[in-house]
Scaffold this motif. Structure first.
Motif, mmCIF file in Angstrom:
data_model
loop_
_atom_site.group_PDB
_atom_site.id
_atom_site.type_symbol
_atom_site.label_atom_id
_atom_site.label_comp_id
_atom_site.label_asym_id
_atom_site.label_seq_id
_atom_site.Cartn_x
_atom_site.Cartn_y
_atom_site.Cartn_z
ATOM 1 N N PHE A 61 0.788 -0.784 0.309
ATOM 2 C CA PHE A 61 0.060 0.168 0.279
ATOM 3 C C PHE A 61 1.172 1.264 -0.292
ATOM 4 C CE2 PHE A 61 -2.397 3.200 2.387
ATOM 5 C CZ PHE A 61 -3.648 3.295 0.898
ATOM 6 N N GLY A 62 0.267 1.979 -0.687
ATOM 7 C CA GLY A 62 1.033 3.488 -0.648
ATOM 8 C C GLY A 62 1.782 3.380 -1.964
ATOM 9 N N THR A 63 2.154 2.516 -2.921
ATOM 10 C CA THR A 63 2.776 2.469 -4.319
ATOM 11 C C THR A 63 2.053 2.861 -5.308
ATOM 12 O OG1 THR A 63 2.640 0.113 -4.204
ATOM 13 C CG2 THR A 63 4.307 1.046 -3.397
ATOM 14 N N GLY A 64 0.449 2.597 -5.195
ATOM 15 C CA GLY A 64 -0.346 3.545 -6.243
ATOM 16 C C GLY A 64 -1.227 4.323 -5.789
ATOM 17 N N TYR A 65 -1.839 5.198 -6.411
ATOM 18 C CA TYR A 65 -3.204 6.336 -6.057
ATOM 19 C C TYR A 65 -4.467 5.611 -6.612
ATOM 20 C CZ TYR A 65 -1.802 7.679 -10.878
ATOM 21 O OH TYR A 65 -2.201 7.650 -12.137
ATOM 22 N N ALA A 66 -4.496 4.585 -7.041
ATOM 23 C CA ALA A 66 -6.357 4.506 -6.809
ATOM 24 C C ALA A 66 -7.189 4.086 -5.280
ATOM 25 C CB ALA A 66 -5.258 4.091 -8.321
ATOM 26 N N SER A 67 -6.249 3.709 -4.718
ATOM 27 C CA SER A 67 -7.159 3.240 -3.476
ATOM 28 C C SER A 67 -7.322 5.156 -2.736
ATOM 29 C CB SER A 67 -6.587 2.297 -2.308
ATOM 30 O OG SER A 67 -5.338 3.097 -2.408
ATOM 31 N N LEU A 68 -6.648 5.232 -2.974
ATOM 32 C CA LEU A 68 -7.475 6.877 -1.842
ATOM 33 C C LEU A 68 -8.879 6.860 -2.713
ATOM 34 C CD1 LEU A 68 -4.231 9.614 -3.011
ATOM 35 C CD2 LEU A 68 -5.247 7.877 -0.530
ATOM 36 N N SER A 69 -9.231 6.792 -2.894
ATOM 37 C CA SER A 69 -10.929 7.653 -3.662
ATOM 38 C C SER A 69 -12.169 6.112 -3.055
ATOM 39 C CB SER A 69 -11.114 7.448 -5.019
ATOM 40 O OG SER A 69 -10.291 7.192 -5.759
ATOM 41 N N VAL A 70 -11.191 5.076 -3.503
ATOM 42 C CA VAL A 70 -12.242 4.065 -2.735
ATOM 43 C C VAL A 70 -12.139 3.519 -1.926
ATOM 44 C CG1 VAL A 70 -12.369 4.072 -5.953
ATOM 45 C CG2 VAL A 70 -10.730 2.552 -4.606
ATOM 46 N N LEU A 71 -11.008 3.928 -1.533
ATOM 47 C CA LEU A 71 -10.019 2.987 -0.220
ATOM 48 C C LEU A 71 -11.596 2.171 1.023
ATOM 49 C CD1 LEU A 71 -7.887 0.979 0.876
ATOM 50 C CD2 LEU A 71 -7.352 3.186 2.366
ATOM 51 N N HIS A 72 -12.574 3.461 1.016
ATOM 52 C CA HIS A 72 -13.690 3.199 1.950
ATOM 53 C C HIS A 72 -13.972 1.824 1.917
ATOM 54 C CE1 HIS A 72 -14.560 6.191 0.073
ATOM 55 N NE2 HIS A 72 -16.156 5.790 0.184
ATOM 56 N N GLN A 73 -14.190 1.894 0.496
ATOM 57 C CA GLN A 73 -15.421 0.951 0.021
ATOM 58 C C GLN A 73 -15.064 -0.613 -0.784
ATOM 59 O OE1 GLN A 73 -17.142 2.832 -4.153
ATOM 60 N NE2 GLN A 73 -16.478 4.714 -3.490
ATOM 61 N N LEU A 74 -13.620 -0.709 0.208
ATOM 62 C CA LEU A 74 -13.324 -1.687 -0.048
ATOM 63 C C LEU A 74 -13.540 -3.431 0.550
ATOM 64 C CD1 LEU A 74 -9.624 -1.250 -1.704
ATOM 65 C CD2 LEU A 74 -12.166 -1.406 -2.973
ATOM 66 N N PRO A 75 -13.816 -4.305 1.099
ATOM 67 C CA PRO A 75 -14.045 -5.261 1.896
ATOM 68 C C PRO A 75 -12.536 -5.881 1.907
ATOM 69 C CG PRO A 75 -14.478 -6.519 -0.006
ATOM 70 C CD PRO A 75 -14.218 -4.994 -0.990
ATOM 71 N N ILE A 76 -11.109 -5.130 3.379
ATOM 72 C CA ILE A 76 -10.640 -5.160 3.080
ATOM 73 C C ILE A 76 -10.181 -5.254 4.335
ATOM 74 C CG2 ILE A 76 -9.482 -4.645 1.198
ATOM 75 C CD1 ILE A 76 -8.697 -2.234 2.509
ATOM 76 N N ASP A 77 -9.055 -6.018 5.249
ATOM 77 C CA ASP A 77 -9.204 -5.694 6.829
ATOM 78 C C ASP A 77 -7.518 -5.382 7.162
ATOM 79 O OD1 ASP A 77 -11.244 -8.326 7.561
ATOM 80 O OD2 ASP A 77 -10.844 -8.825 5.049
ATOM 81 N N ILE A 78 -6.613 -5.535 6.186
ATOM 82 C CA ILE A 78 -5.583 -4.993 6.358
ATOM 83 C C ILE A 78 -5.054 -4.164 5.270
ATOM 84 C CG2 ILE A 78 -3.390 -5.808 7.237
ATOM 85 C CD1 ILE A 78 -4.191 -6.788 9.485
ATOM 86 N N LEU A 79 -3.907 -2.942 5.503
ATOM 87 C CA LEU A 79 -3.580 -2.402 4.635
ATOM 88 C C LEU A 79 -1.629 -3.282 4.878
ATOM 89 C CD1 LEU A 79 -4.430 0.927 5.150
ATOM 90 C CD2 LEU A 79 -5.353 -0.609 3.361
ATOM 91 N N LYS A 80 -1.198 -4.200 4.505
ATOM 92 C CA LYS A 80 0.271 -4.164 3.860
ATOM 93 C C LYS A 80 1.408 -2.568 3.564
ATOM 94 C CE LYS A 80 2.129 -7.586 4.526
ATOM 95 N NZ LYS A 80 2.753 -9.517 4.501
ATOM 96 N N ILE A 81 2.059 -1.670 3.912
ATOM 97 C CA ILE A 81 2.735 -0.713 3.821
ATOM 98 C C ILE A 81 3.777 -1.004 3.249
ATOM 99 C CG2 ILE A 81 3.689 1.478 4.970
ATOM 100 C CD1 ILE A 81 2.122 1.621 7.243
ATOM 101 N N ASP A 82 3.612 -1.074 1.911
ATOM 102 C CA ASP A 82 4.784 -1.270 1.497
ATOM 103 C C ASP A 82 6.099 -0.351 1.365
ATOM 104 O OD1 ASP A 82 5.968 -1.707 -1.214
ATOM 105 O OD2 ASP A 82 7.112 -0.404 -1.614
#
Length: 713
Positions: free
Chosen positions: A599-620
């Motif tokens: 996470f942090g190596t792309g930027y698409a997730s900034l706008s949709v991150l809160h919509q994703l059914p995810i549990d963990i962010l792995k920081i690059d």
């Protein structure tokens, strides 16, 4: 019929009214008829039950009421006599009154003078025990008043889709009063939409199958100035017979919070003066191009430094310098395409990222265009200012691992341009690539690696750095090449990703790792709750049988799905976010959890991150490395950790190598970590030994961590 309230508020808010049988019993009233002379004409069993009549009701007929009164309980006798004596002394019309007995019962007493018939001039009293009815009415009134004060919107809808309850929170949210809303369908007074069609389908499916749903919506009404982003939870209400009775919805306005969050993110990644992306955003984008999901996409970078800008600031003031920088930003934007990025790095430094350009010829054409623009004068405070610049160029960045290295080399080329006379550009010359024949040979060998049993599963520990405990492993692929030795993924994975070969490699590693976890679980008590994290390539993620394969390996191994993390990267979201979310939901239905890797190596997730059914962010790991350079890396890292915490997502920091890094991450409240500080990736046998001695080796690391001087950002 009544509706049963089945939400988190609990049954105390909307209690079930008395059943029909109970209502029927309550409706049987005590009856007493007296003649004009006070003689008992009629008395029923309900009267006897209400007032504790000691004799049979028929035994009281034709007797004076005082004899009847004497057969009642002491408290009841006084009340009945008082009522009768008042009516015997004076005629009166019909009336009603409530009387509280000493035992706490509340009676509704109706008096009716008898004007016709054989008992004309007589008197009739009807006694009804309304204690429970009044309590129920008070409860309903209290609960309705309580719900009306809740700031969230609370709405109930009956089986005919008509609004039956509409509290003050709903009035504030929509602009509709309760009087205007009740009785109408929600569709009559507001419009709403889900973020995606998949969300809408999933919402109705959950309501139908489970009776409840929660998620995000966008609504608008004629009384709202703009659309409102809301979070909502809905619960199906049931009738007494268990059939569908309607819906209870609790809604919270998230518009201000969302806007504030968007503003914070925008400010974190943009220059306040020019509005351009800042250094942090540029580095984030370059990280994606070098080691993230866009790795392989062609690009070139231009580093521009204005010549003699300090003279403008010194002679005309910083306000003039700021005006010049804003005009410079506009000119640079005129020189590039919409897909390219112009960033202000700070001071008088700018960077121009050219997507899909990796030749010196095309890149130099853009540089020439910028140089021509800079030769034209800038009008600042009615004065002409000439401010040219020096440009350093990196053509193609496929051989870089860190974004800072690209920026460093472009900066070095820019200084070479300044040394060569200013107002010019220089190209940083560096080329290195694998020969086509070598790649072809390696692909052929890789295709035979599975059947030749040359693949190996290695495991790197993941540690709860807040508690100092081993919580799981990330499974990593290794290739035991017959002549090159043990090869790591970066040496061959790009070849596999060019074809469906990557899917076979992923599936082999997944099954091998899950089977290994099952073995450890039987061997060690300490392994019973350990998790395994599995990398999922974009091609594997889009494979049609992915969810089925996950279910298959879980079934074969006997491992609970909650112990399995599937790691996907931000790139799976970029092209089709709706399809990506749908696939994630299918995978999560197997019981597994999902991590966003690197996470942090792309930027698409900034706008949709809160919509994703995810549990963990792995920081690059690049953010962890950058921390030790004492630049903006620490700030960038903390931004990501804070973002994860605000979304209630645990963070895993990759690439921890020093006690200092560990101390900083613990201070930032990053939950998990992995890296060479804890252990390098190990084969299955060494990993088993690590599990067996986990308390010892982890405690040694954290004892040393406590000795390390605390690092302040």
């Amino acid at each position: 019929m009544s509706l049963k309230y089945k939400s988190a508020f609990g049954n105390q808010f909307l209690r079930k009214p008395p059943s029909q049988e109970e209502e029927g019993r309550a409706a049987v009233a005590g009856l007493l008829d007296l003649g004009s002379d006070g003689t008992v004409i009629s008395v029923n069993a309900a009267f006897a039950s209400l007032f504790g009549l000691s004799s049979h009701p028929d035994a009281c007929l034709s007797q004076h009421y005082q004899k009847l009164s004497a057969s009642l309980s002491t408290a009841a006798s006084a009340i009945v006599e008082s009522l009768i004596e008042i009516r015997l002394r004076q005629s009166s019309s019909c009336d009603s009154q409530d009387v509280m007995l000493q035992d706490g019962r509340l009676l509704s007493i109706d008096y009716i003078p008898i004007e016709n018939g054989s008992n004309a001039g007589g008197h009739r009293w009807i006694f009804t025990d309304v204690s429970e009815q009044r309590k129920h009415e008070q409860n309903l009134k209290f609960n309705a008043n309580l719900l009306s004060q809740v700031t969230d919107a609370v709405v109930t809808i009956d089986k005919n889709l008509s609004i039956t309850f509409w509290n003050k929170g709903a009035e504030d949210l929509t602009g509709y009063s309760a009087a205007a809303a009740i009785g109408k369908s929600p569709a009559d007074i507001l419009t709403f939409r889900f973020n995606t069609q998949q969300d809408e389908v999933g919402a109705w499916k959950m309501l139908t199958e489970t009776g409840s749903w929660s998620g995000d919506l966008v609504i608008s009404t004629p009384y709202t100035a703009s659309e409102k982003h809301i979070s909502a939870s809905a619960t199906v209400l049931k009738d007494d017979d268990g059939s569908y009775g309607g819906i209870l919805a609790i809604v919270r306005d998230e518009t201000d919070r969302r806007e504030m969050q968007d503003q914070l993110i925008h400010h974190a990644y943009h220059d306040l003066l020019t509005g351009l992306p800042n250094r942090m955003m540029l580095l984030r984008t370059l990280d994606g191009l070098t080691s993230g999901e866009e790795s392989g996409r062609k690009f070139s970078l231009l580093f521009l430094d204005l010549d003699r800008f300090k003279m403008v600031n010194d002679s005309m003031g910083h306000h003039a310098g700021d005006a010049l920088l804003k005009k410079m930003a506009d000119r640079l934007l005129d020189c590039v395409r919409d897909d390219d990025i112009v960033a202000r790095l700070g001071g008088d430094e700018f960077a121009i990222l050219l997507h899909d350009h990796d030749t010196a010829e095309i890149t130099c054409e853009v540089a020439d265009r910028i140089m021509a623009k800079l030769k034209q004068p800038f009008i600042v405070e009615a004065l002409e200012i000439f401010s040219e610049g020096s440009i350093g160029i990196v053509v193609g960045g496929e051989h870089y691992d860190l974004a800072e290295d690209i920026l460093r080399d472009a900066d070095a080329a820019m200084y070479q341009a300044k040394r060569a006379g200013r107002a010019r550009y220089e190209i940083f010359d560096r080329s290195q690539q694998m020969k086509a024949t070598e790649r072809f040979q390696l692909e052929s060998e890789l295709r035979r690696a599975i059947e030749r049993d040359e693949l190996r599963a290695y495991f790197q520990p993941i540690v709860d750095i807040s508690a100092g405990e081993l919580v799981g492993f990330e499974a990593l692929l290794r290739w035991a090449h017959p002549s090159k030795g043990i090869m790591t993924p970066h040496q061959f994975i790009s070849i596999a990703e060019e074809s469906d070969l990557i899917i076979d490699l992923d599936k082999w590693l997944w099954k091998t790792a899950v089977d290994k976890l099952a073995i450890w679980t039987q061997q060690f008590d300490a392994a019973r709750e350990l998790t395994i994290s599995l990398n999922c390539s974009n091609r594997t993620f889009n494979a049609p049988d992915l969810a089925e394969y996950v279910g298959e390996i879980l079934s074969d191994s006997g491992i609970d799905g909650s112990r399995l993390f599937i790691e996907v990267t931000e790139g799976v979201i970029i092209n089709d976010p709706e399809a990506a979310v749908a696939e994630m939901i299918k995978i999560k239905n197997c019981g597994v959890r999902i991590s966003i890797d690197d996470f942090g190596t792309g930027y698409a997730s900034l706008s949709v991150l809160h919509q994703l059914p995810i549990d963990i962010l792995k920081i690059d790991r690049s953010f962890i490395k950058r921390m030790d350079r004492r630049d903006s890396g620490g700030t960038m890292l903390k931004t990501i950790v804070d973002l994860g915490n605000s979304l209630k997502l645990d963070c895993v920091a990759e690439g921890i190598e020093t006690q200092r890094q560990l101390a900083v991450l613990r201070e930032m409240k990053c939950r998990y970590g992995q890296g060479y500080l804890f252990s390098k990736p190990l084969d299955g046998e060494l990993s088993a030994s690590l599990i067996e001695k986990s308390e010892q080796w982890i405690s040694e690391i954290f004892i040393e961590a406590r000795r390390t001087r605390e690092f302040k950002l």
